[in-house]
Design an enzyme around this catalytic site. Structure first.
Site, PDB file in Angstrom:
ATOM      1  N   GLU A 173       1.722   6.193  -7.298  1.00  0.00           N
ATOM      2  CA  GLU A 173       0.702   7.158  -7.720  1.00  0.00           C
ATOM      3  C   GLU A 173       1.254   8.577  -7.704  1.00  0.00           C
ATOM      4  OE1 GLU A 173      -2.776   6.605  -5.312  1.00  0.00           O
ATOM      5  OE2 GLU A 173      -3.409   4.836  -6.441  1.00  0.00           O
ATOM      6  N   GLU A 202       0.836  -1.201   0.000  1.00  0.00           N
ATOM      7  CA  GLU A 202       0.000   0.000   0.000  1.00  0.00           C
ATOM      8  C   GLU A 202       0.878   1.261   0.000  1.00  0.00           C
ATOM      9  OE1 GLU A 202      -3.200   1.741  -0.751  1.00  0.00           O
ATOM     10  OE2 GLU A 202      -3.694  -0.236   0.050  1.00  0.00           O
TER      11      GLU A 202
END
Length: 166
Positions: free
Chosen positions: A74, A67
């Site tokens: 991103e 994560e």
């Protein structure tokens, strides 16, 4: 030696800042943390033992690490690509898919390690017949829900172009 220790402390500080950013900004990270806490509480109730608990910690750490990497990827994609692009979307979607695959594997591993039908069936009466226990569980559930949905800092609203990139 002193500068080496400062450098080491700085690297740990930067890593901690990255984890803190995800706790504050990434709801999915908070979801994984919360589920991990509940799994560890259940593992404690079931008295799993050190090896099984270590395996649970390993898979939880893997999901959290992925994560963190997903969030980093991103950010890099957003930095490199100011307009919506299909390859940027593919990179983000694929990274999110890696987290999903690890989380699904963690659920399967957790299920295998925590599957103890007799002890799990005894959990209901153990909780229900003790007001302190079920009140504590309800309070923890409420805190968990608050943490997941309201525990982070509010993100700035993105422009329509930025929203299309996700």
């Amino acid at each position: 030696m002193k500068s080496e220790l400062k450098s080491l402390a700085r690297s740990f500080s930067c890593a901690g800042a990255g984890v803190w950013y995800c706790i504050c900004q990434e709801r999915n990270f908070r979801i994984h943390l919360t589920i991990g806490l509940w799994v560890l509480l259940l593992a404690g109730y079931l008295q799993l033992g050190r090896m099984r608990t270590a395996i649970l910690l390993l898979v939880m750490g893997l999901v959290l690490a992925l994560e963190l990497l997903n969030t980093a990827l991103e950010a890099v994609v957003d930095l490199a690509c100011s307009d919506w692009h299909p390859l940027a979307k593919r990179a983000k979607d694929t990274a999110a898919g890696a987290v999903l695959a690890a989380a699904a594997a963690a659920v399967g591993i957790g299920g295998c390690l925590l599957w103890r039908p007799k002890q799990l069936l005894a959990l209901g009466p153990w909780l229900l017949f003790s007001p302190v226990r079920w009140s504590t569980v309800l309070l923890l559930a409420a805190v968990s829900i608050w943490f997941i949905f309201y525990g982070g800092k509010k993100k700035k609203r993105s422009s329509p172009a930025e929203a299309g990139k996700k």
